[in-house]
Design a protein around this motif. Structure first.
Motif, short mmCIF file in Angstrom:
data_model
loop_
_atom_site.label_atom_id
_atom_site.label_comp_id
_atom_site.label_asym_id
_atom_site.label_seq_id
_atom_site.Cartn_x
_atom_site.Cartn_y
_atom_site.Cartn_z
N ALA A 144 -21.97 36.22 9.36
CA ALA A 144 -20.95 35.17 9.37
C ALA A 144 -20.25 35.07 8.02
N LEU A 145 -21.02 35.11 6.93
CA LEU A 145 -20.41 35.05 5.60
C LEU A 145 -19.50 36.25 5.35
N ALA A 146 -19.94 37.43 5.74
CA ALA A 146 -19.12 38.62 5.54
C ALA A 146 -17.80 38.51 6.30
N VAL A 147 -17.85 38.09 7.54
CA VAL A 147 -16.63 37.96 8.34
C VAL A 147 -15.69 36.93 7.73
N MET A 148 -16.22 35.79 7.31
CA MET A 148 -15.36 34.75 6.74
C MET A 148 -14.73 35.22 5.43
N TRP A 149 -15.51 35.90 4.58
CA TRP A 149 -14.94 36.35 3.30
C TRP A 149 -13.91 37.46 3.50
N VAL A 150 -14.13 38.33 4.48
CA VAL A 150 -13.13 39.36 4.75
C VAL A 150 -11.83 38.72 5.23
N LYS A 151 -11.93 37.72 6.08
CA LYS A 151 -10.71 37.04 6.56
C LYS A 151 -9.98 36.34 5.42
N ILE A 152 -10.74 35.70 4.54
CA ILE A 152 -10.09 35.00 3.41
C ILE A 152 -9.47 35.99 2.44
N ALA A 153 -10.22 37.04 2.10
CA ALA A 153 -9.73 38.01 1.11
C ALA A 153 -8.52 38.78 1.63
N SER A 154 -8.50 39.08 2.90
CA SER A 154 -7.39 39.87 3.45
C SER A 154 -6.20 39.01 3.88
N SER A 155 -6.30 37.71 3.73
CA SER A 155 -5.21 36.84 4.17
C SER A 155 -4.10 36.68 3.12
N ARG A 156 -4.30 37.24 1.96
CA ARG A 156 -3.28 37.14 0.91
C ARG A 156 -2.07 37.98 1.29
N ARG A 157 -0.89 37.43 1.09
CA ARG A 157 0.35 38.13 1.43
C ARG A 157 0.76 39.08 0.34
#
Length: 157
Positions: A144-157
């Protein structure tokens, strides 16, 4: 150059610095609460059985002989999952978010290997202690932590 041109250049440099600071920050939004809950779950799993009667903190500090992979998983989970997540949420730094994302993925893989080795490894006597429910819950929290951090890190424009 005139004073106006010098002042404009200073303003332009200051504007670039502010733009760089803003671009290097993340806004996790509601994911910050979910990450905090996942970190809490990880902390709770440290007192649950991981391998046989050995609980998570015993695995981490080597008080139980369980093999190398569960110890590595516990160390990565504490380092990346708890400390890294807390530091990244406090600083809201984009680079740290990527460190947590990559480290979280490595932690999740180590967790899967830890569960697998406890089921099939030669270190266990047949049938062996097998993975405890604390280890399985810790692995789910790591995923769960890995998925959430990947979503946050890759959300930068």
């Amino acid at each position: 150059m005139t004073d106006n041109e010098d002042g404009f250049e200073e303003f332009r440099d200051e504007l670039r610095q502010v733009e760089h600071r803003v671009a290097s920050r993340i806004d996790p939004g509601m994911r910050a609460v979910r990450i905090a809950v996942a970190v809490l779950v990880v902390l709770v799993t440290s007192v649950l059985p991981w391998v046989g009667d050995a609980v998570g903190w015993q695995v981490l500090f080597g008080a139980a002989k369980v093999g190398l992979l569960p110890v590595l998983f516990a160390a990565f989970l504490l380092g990346v999952g708890v400390l890294g997540s807390g530091l990244t949420l406090a600083l809201r730094n984009w680079t740290l978010a990527w460190v947590c994302a990559v480290g979280g993925c490595a932690t999740a893989v180590l967790g899967m290997l830890s569960i697998w080795t406890q089921q099939t490894g030669k270190s266990n006597k047949v049938p062996g202690p097998g993975p405890g429910f604390g280890l399985v819950i810790a692995e789910l929290a790591a995923i769960a932590l890995a998925v959430m951090w990947v979503k946050i890190a890759s959300s930068r424009r």
